[in-house]
Enzyme design. Structure first.
Site, PDB file in Angstrom:
ATOM      1  N   ARG A 204       0.848  -1.196   0.000  1.00  0.00           N
ATOM      2  CA  ARG A 204       0.000   0.000   0.000  1.00  0.00           C
ATOM      3  C   ARG A 204       0.890   1.255   0.000  1.00  0.00           C
ATOM      4  NH1 ARG A 204      -3.818  -3.491   3.109  1.00  0.00           N
ATOM      5  NH2 ARG A 204      -2.641  -3.136   5.012  1.00  0.00           N
ATOM      6  N   PHE A 220     -11.327  -5.537  -5.480  1.00  0.00           N
ATOM      7  CA  PHE A 220     -11.254  -6.298  -4.219  1.00  0.00           C
ATOM      8  C   PHE A 220     -10.709  -5.376  -3.129  1.00  0.00           C
ATOM      9  CE2 PHE A 220     -10.428  -9.017  -7.871  1.00  0.00           C
ATOM     10  CZ  PHE A 220     -11.393 -10.006  -7.757  1.00  0.00           C
ATOM     11  N   ASP A 242     -15.773  -3.780  -4.307  1.00  0.00           N
ATOM     12  CA  ASP A 242     -15.764  -4.991  -3.484  1.00  0.00           C
ATOM     13  C   ASP A 242     -17.181  -5.549  -3.460  1.00  0.00           C
ATOM     14  OD1 ASP A 242     -13.598  -6.161  -1.192  1.00  0.00           O
ATOM     15  OD2 ASP A 242     -15.692  -6.774  -0.918  1.00  0.00           O
ATOM     16  N   ALA A 272     -16.050  -8.044  -9.037  1.00  0.00           N
ATOM     17  CA  ALA A 272     -14.933  -7.409  -9.754  1.00  0.00           C
ATOM     18  C   ALA A 272     -14.903  -7.820 -11.231  1.00  0.00           C
ATOM     19  CB  ALA A 272     -13.619  -7.771  -9.080  1.00  0.00           C
ATOM     20  N   ASP A 292      -6.349  -7.369  -6.091  1.00  0.00           N
ATOM     21  CA  ASP A 292      -5.927  -8.124  -4.898  1.00  0.00           C
ATOM     22  C   ASP A 292      -7.043  -9.072  -4.454  1.00  0.00           C
ATOM     23  OD1 ASP A 292      -4.618  -8.997  -2.624  1.00  0.00           O
ATOM     24  OD2 ASP A 292      -5.164  -7.246  -1.433  1.00  0.00           O
ATOM     25  N   CYS A 332      -2.824 -14.288  -2.909  1.00  0.00           N
ATOM     26  CA  CYS A 332      -2.517 -14.703  -1.535  1.00  0.00           C
ATOM     27  C   CYS A 332      -2.734 -16.202  -1.357  1.00  0.00           C
ATOM     28  CB  CYS A 332      -3.366 -13.915  -0.547  1.00  0.00           C
ATOM     29  SG  CYS A 332      -5.128 -14.149  -0.804  1.00  0.00           S
TER      30      CYS A 332
HETATM   31  N1  SAH Z   1      -6.835  -5.235  -0.916  1.00  0.00           N
HETATM   32  C1  SAH Z   1      -7.493  -5.367   0.352  1.00  0.00           C
HETATM   33  C2  SAH Z   1      -7.712  -6.806   0.757  1.00  0.00           C
HETATM   34  C3  SAH Z   1      -8.531  -7.625  -0.212  1.00  0.00           C
HETATM   35  S1  SAH Z   1      -9.181  -9.102   0.458  1.00  0.00           S
HETATM   36  C4  SAH Z   1      -6.721  -4.593   1.411  1.00  0.00           C
HETATM   37  O1  SAH Z   1      -5.645  -4.083   1.128  1.00  0.00           O
HETATM   38  O2  SAH Z   1      -7.230  -4.477   2.533  1.00  0.00           O
HETATM   39  C5  SAH Z   1     -10.260  -9.645  -0.783  1.00  0.00           C
HETATM   40  C6  SAH Z   1     -11.572  -8.881  -0.887  1.00  0.00           C
HETATM   41  O3  SAH Z   1     -12.240  -9.370  -2.051  1.00  0.00           O
HETATM   42  C7  SAH Z   1     -12.558  -9.063   0.248  1.00  0.00           C
HETATM   43  O4  SAH Z   1     -12.880  -7.808   0.774  1.00  0.00           O
HETATM   44  C8  SAH Z   1     -13.808  -9.697  -0.390  1.00  0.00           C
HETATM   45  O5  SAH Z   1     -15.025  -9.161   0.120  1.00  0.00           O
HETATM   46  C9  SAH Z   1     -13.635  -9.308  -1.831  1.00  0.00           C
HETATM   47  N2  SAH Z   1     -14.254 -10.174  -2.846  1.00  0.00           N
HETATM   48  C10 SAH Z   1     -14.341 -11.513  -2.878  1.00  0.00           C
HETATM   49  N3  SAH Z   1     -14.856 -11.924  -4.051  1.00  0.00           N
HETATM   50  C11 SAH Z   1     -15.103 -10.814  -4.794  1.00  0.00           C
HETATM   51  C12 SAH Z   1     -15.604 -10.586  -6.096  1.00  0.00           C
HETATM   52  N4  SAH Z   1     -15.964 -11.601  -6.887  1.00  0.00           N
HETATM   53  N5  SAH Z   1     -15.695  -9.315  -6.538  1.00  0.00           N
HETATM   54  C13 SAH Z   1     -15.317  -8.283  -5.757  1.00  0.00           C
HETATM   55  N6  SAH Z   1     -14.825  -8.444  -4.509  1.00  0.00           N
HETATM   56  C14 SAH Z   1     -14.711  -9.691  -4.030  1.00  0.00           C
END
Ligand code: SAH
Length: 388
Positions: A204, A220, A242, A272, A292, A332
């Site tokens: 970040r 995400f 998200d 997404a 992410d 991840c």
């Molecule tokens: N980048 C973030 C962490 C991401 S964790 C940070 O820095 O804090 C992954 C995220 O993806 C979660 O919040 C989850 O709600 C979201 N997610 C899961 N499947 C998804 C989808 N199909 N489309 C959009 N978001 C999604």
């Protein structure tokens, strides 16, 4: 104490620091119960270490120590917590960051124990119920060395163990923390994982560095960590996407907490993949796209499908990058090692008919250490690239 003879081919791995023994790899341990300590025996029944037993997990034994002068128990937990805290003090700038991983399980040689620190509150999560009988002792060690305001138990991965406060003050609904000076509200009860994805902190910070004057798409986004970093770094406009409404609400709230005007940016509760398709249809391009996703390969059997999903996602993301703009791709999943992830990105770029130039490749930060002999523990990949 129960004992188990470790097969010869595995003793050198244990000695080198591999923290797990699978149930199929060791003889049965008659009478041993989950949570008990087991002495590991090598050739000639010589003790080579001590481990924590789990009767119901494929990981039957988690190695606690391989040294003669270390026996499992309160003194060892104290030593581990003390060492973990010193490491964080040396690798983090705690003047501007008060949220970090204090115990990263295997990497801090307390396998199966995760403790995150949020502005004086500790949030503890276990990978195995084998630690339950030792929870009070762990809390004693944490209280002694960290002097936290409270210790909150988030539960056991994959099990229904009720979250509850273990020590001190109950955490407030939102704990306000700082990450490199950036403010974030953390909901440790309802939030994902322990509340924040602390492992992306340095990434970040990198996004903050490169975001000036860019239009940014953060996919995400969760509660907007990368989005805030981009906006604070001077991005002209940030779209956060998200699937979880609570996460998007949190992101909006976090913008205000940093004196950023949320109405100048976009917050979208959507899938997404669908959002990318809509951007493609509208020919909307960005100067920086961040991707992410959650792990697409939580199990090894899911790897093939995950590879295809990562490729599709990253290709779609790369297509929405203005020529000469940046893309930041993360994964991840511990089942996707770095070389496979780079291969996935090559395939994604080829599919999108764009050439990528890699600017930065990163793995877990210093508060998420991993034993070199434990490649299974490496899970985070982050690649910043320029898309021509
Ligand atoms: N980048 C973030 C962490 C991401 S964790 C940070 O820095 O804090 C992954 C995220 O993806 C979660 O919040 C989850 O709600 C979201 N997610 C899961 N499947 C998804 C989808 N199909 N489309 C959009 N978001 C999604």
């Amino acid at each position: 104490m129960a004992t188990v003879v470790v097969p010869d081919r595995l003793t050198s791995h244990v000695a080198a620091g591999h923290p797990w023994l699978y149930v199929n790899a060791v003889p049965a341990i008659p009478g041993a119960r989950t949570g008990e300590f087991v002495t590991l025996l090598g050739q000639g029944r010589r003790p080579i270490g001590q481990a924590l037993f789990d009767a119901d997990s494929p990981i039957a034994l988690r190695v606690l120590s391989t040294r003669k002068d270390e026996t499992p128990g309160p003194a060892l937990w104290h030593r581990r917590v003390d060492q973990a805290l010193s490491l964080r003090r040396s690798v983090l700038d705690l003047r501007h960051t008060d949220c970090f991983r204090l115990l990263h399980g295997e990497g801090d040689r307390l396998p199966g124990v995760v403790v995150d620190h949020y502005a004086g509150f500790l949030v503890l999560k276990l990978d195995t119920p084998a630690w339950l009988p030792h929870l009070e002792q762990l809390c004693d060690a944490l209280e002694h060395h960290v002097r936290p305001r409270g210790i909150f138990f988030k539960g056991i991965s994959g099990e229904h163990e009720a979250p509850r406060n273990l020590r001190g003050d109950e955490p407030p609904e939102h704990i306000l923390v700082r990450e490199h000076g950036m403010r974030l509200a953390v909901d440790v009860r309802r939030g994902q994982k322990t509340g924040l994805f602390l492992d992306q902190r340095e990434n970040r910070a990198l996004v903050r560095q490169v975001a000036r004057d860019r239009r940014v798409l953060n996919l995400f986004s969760y509660t907007g960590g990368f989005s805030l970093a981009a906006a604070l770094g001077g991005a002209t406009h940030v779209t956060s996407v998200d699937l979880a409404r609570g996460a998007i609400d949190g992101a909006r709230h976090n913008f205000s907490a940093n004196d950023l005007d949320p109405t100048a940016h976009s917050f979208v509760t959507a899938d997404a993949f669908e959002h990318l398709a809509a951007c493609a249809a509208a020919r909307e391009l960005f100067d920086l796209v961040i991707v992410d996703p959650p792990s697409f390969a939580p199990r090894k059997q899911a790897l093939r499908a995950a590879e295809a999903a990562y490729t599709k996602l990253n290709a779609a993301a790369i297509r929405q990058v203005r020529p000469g703009g940046l893309v930041a791709c993360a994964s991840c999943s511990s089942h996707v090692p770095m070389d496979l992830f780079l291969q996935i990105l090559r395939e994604s770029a080829r599919t999108a008919r764009r050439a990528l130039r890699v600017l930065e490749i990163r793995q877990e930060p210093g508060d998420h250490p991993t034993p070199l002999h434990f490649p299974e523990g490496r899970y985070l990949k982050f690649v910043l690239a320029l898309a021509e």
